[in-house]
Design an enzyme around this catalytic site. Structure first.
Site, PDB file in Angstrom:
ATOM      1  N   THR A  87      -1.676  -8.226  10.210  1.00 53.21           N
ATOM      2  CA  THR A  87      -0.390  -7.417  10.896  1.00 53.21           C
ATOM      3  C   THR A  87       0.326  -6.225  10.583  1.00 53.21           C
ATOM      4  O   THR A  87       1.130  -5.519  11.861  1.00 53.21           O
ATOM      5  CB  THR A  87       0.735  -7.867  10.061  1.00 53.21           C
ATOM      6  N   SER A 127       5.323   0.339   5.254  1.00 54.95           N
ATOM      7  CA  SER A 127       5.573   0.372   3.806  1.00 54.95           C
ATOM      8  C   SER A 127       5.760   1.619   2.863  1.00 54.95           C
ATOM      9  O   SER A 127       6.213   1.493   1.479  1.00 54.95           O
ATOM     10  CB  SER A 127       4.057  -0.232   2.880  1.00 54.95           C
ATOM     11  N   CYS A 136       3.951  -8.656  14.357  1.00 60.24           N
ATOM     12  CA  CYS A 136       4.467  -8.221  13.101  1.00 60.24           C
ATOM     13  C   CYS A 136       5.805  -7.136  13.890  1.00 60.24           C
ATOM     14  O   CYS A 136       5.223  -5.999  14.275  1.00 60.24           O
ATOM     15  CB  CYS A 136       4.276  -7.600  11.846  1.00 60.24           C
ATOM     16  N   GLU A 188      -5.826  -8.651   3.147  1.00 58.55           N
ATOM     17  CA  GLU A 188      -4.472  -9.129   4.655  1.00 58.55           C
ATOM     18  C   GLU A 188      -5.712 -10.046   4.852  1.00 58.55           C
ATOM     19  O   GLU A 188      -5.648 -11.140   4.773  1.00 58.55           O
ATOM     20  CB  GLU A 188      -3.132  -8.757   4.901  1.00 58.55           C
ATOM     21  N   HIS A 242       0.572  -1.117  -0.190  1.00 56.35           N
ATOM     22  CA  HIS A 242      -0.043   0.423   0.261  1.00 56.35           C
ATOM     23  C   HIS A 242       0.818   0.810  -0.278  1.00 56.35           C
ATOM     24  O   HIS A 242       0.645   2.333   0.734  1.00 56.35           O
ATOM     25  CB  HIS A 242      -0.970  -0.575   1.358  1.00 56.35           C
ATOM     26  N   HIS A 284     -10.313  -5.539   4.278  1.00 53.79           N
ATOM     27  CA  HIS A 284      -8.574  -5.702   3.446  1.00 53.79           C
ATOM     28  C   HIS A 284      -7.686  -6.568   3.292  1.00 53.79           C
ATOM     29  O   HIS A 284      -8.301  -8.423   3.237  1.00 53.79           O
ATOM     30  CB  HIS A 284      -8.033  -5.469   4.435  1.00 53.79           C
ATOM     31  N   SER A 297      -2.805   2.693   3.000  1.00 53.50           N
ATOM     32  CA  SER A 297      -1.959   1.997   3.987  1.00 53.50           C
ATOM     33  C   SER A 297      -2.464   2.352   5.454  1.00 53.50           C
ATOM     34  O   SER A 297      -2.791   2.864   5.920  1.00 53.50           O
ATOM     35  CB  SER A 297      -0.781   2.907   3.802  1.00 53.50           C
ATOM     36  N   SER A 298      -3.125   0.432   6.135  1.00 55.32           N
ATOM     37  CA  SER A 298      -3.856   0.671   7.012  1.00 55.32           C
ATOM     38  C   SER A 298      -2.687   0.603   8.309  1.00 55.32           C
ATOM     39  O   SER A 298      -3.096   1.840   9.463  1.00 55.32           O
ATOM     40  CB  SER A 298      -4.223  -1.066   7.447  1.00 55.32           C
ATOM     41  N   ASN A 299      -1.247   0.560   8.423  1.00 57.47           N
ATOM     42  CA  ASN A 299      -0.441   1.083   9.428  1.00 57.47           C
ATOM     43  C   ASN A 299      -0.177   2.106   9.538  1.00 57.47           C
ATOM     44  O   ASN A 299      -0.096   2.524  10.523  1.00 57.47           O
ATOM     45  CB  ASN A 299       0.774   0.091   9.217  1.00 57.47           C
TER      46      ASN A 299
END
Length: 329
Positions: A167, A298, A206, A98, A3, A96, A235-237
């Protein structure tokens, strides 16, 4: 692949095409693929259903599988727990890529349910503790109507549970959900029996995502005027890091240094409303300005460095970039 739009644009410039977009919309029809095509499995992994489709076409899905090892670790743990009779609770966003992949793999070995947050975990907890009637239970579980495996039965499948996560979710939130559900199982079955009803899955977190989040918490302990967070808007993170920063100070979520138009103007993303905003005078007018700069896991380091250089160019008497980087390392 990940992402981050810059990484994906670079791949496309080299001739790589994408079969689907991040929402799952088909960009290349399956019938356009043939056995001689190379298909790369992205970092999120993919579902068993897509793997089977590619296998039927005759495409080798193993040779170019770039699934993150931490994602695979979650799948392996979920499979092991399923074989031991546990139900898998997945903390993630059910749309999502993942989480779709994790759900697809997990449901093959265990009853599986996806939770988005602690509030939904508490709904689950009420059901486990029998605090609601069967009718209320059925109504509550409508919330999860598209997020549990076939034949999932809350009366049968919530006696032994283990929590794993997408993660890129906030590790602290996953830990809070796991801690809450563990306490529910203690209340239901007694602490002396907890190992028979709740699995410890802390080691599936993670480290890359977790380290970024821990580093952000450490940065937020310092006094600062603003925060700039760099990463892909989908981007989720990265969005979780933005959430952390927004709790404490004005935060600007950008994808690259191009979003910093000048020292007076910045374009930044509001991920809750999915719109890009434009803010004037984002840098406070004061003698010394303290800026927190961080990014999603990412986001390439080169993009972060470009943002850092752009911000530093607005100030006089700043430390050389080499000295700043040495301090950060």
């Amino acid at each position: 692949m990940i992402h981050n739009p810059d990484v994906n644009k670079d791949l496309m410039s080299r001739g790589v095409s994408f079969i689907m977009d991040t929402s799952g919309e088909q960009l290349i029809p399956w019938e356009n693929l043939n056995a001689s095509d190379i298909v790369i499995i992205p970092a999120f992994g993919t579902t068993l259903e897509i793997q089977e489709r590619l296998n039927k076409i005759g495409i080798n899905i193993i040779k170019y599988d770039t699934t993150c090892p931490f994602v695979e670790k979650v799948w392996n743990r979920a499979a092991a727990l399923g074989k031991a009779g546990y139900t898998i609770i997945v903390h993630g966003k059910h749309k999502h890529e993942e989480t779709k992949a994790t759900f697809s793999h997990s449901k093959e070995n265990a009853p599986t349910l996806i939770l988005r947050n602690l509030e939904e975990a508490k709904i689950l907890g009420r059901g486990i503790l029998g605090e609601i009637s069967d009718e209320e239970m059925n109504e509550l579980y409508k919330i999860f109507y598209d997020r549990y495996s076939i034949n999932f039965n809350p009366k049968l499948h919530l006696k032994k549970i283990g929590v794993v996560n997408q993660t890129t979710m906030l590790a602290s939130e996953t830990e809070a959900i796991a801690s809450y559900l563990r306490n529910v199982m203690i209340e239901k079955f007694g602490e002396e029996n907890i190992k028979e009803h709740f699995a410890d899955t802390k080691d599936t977190l993670c480290y890359a995502t977790h380290d970024n989040q821990r580093a952000t918490f450490a940065l937020l302990e310092q006094d600062a005027d603003i925060a700039v967070v760099v990463g892909g808007y989908n981007s989720s993170n990265t969005s979780h890091i933005v959430e952390l920063c927004e709790e404490k100070l004005p935060t600007y979520f950008i994808s690259s240094e191009e979003k910093i138009i000048s020292d007076k103007l910045i374009k930044h993303y509001n991920f809750q409303d999915h719109i890009e905003l434009q803010t004037e005078n984002f840098i406070p007018e004061k003698e010394k300005v303290k800026i927190i700069l961080t990014s999603g896991a990412s986001c390439p380091d080169s993009i972060v460095e470009e943002v850092m250089n752009k911000l530093l160019s607005f100030f006089k008497n700043v430390k050389p970039i080499e000295e700043v980087l040495k301090t950060l390392s």
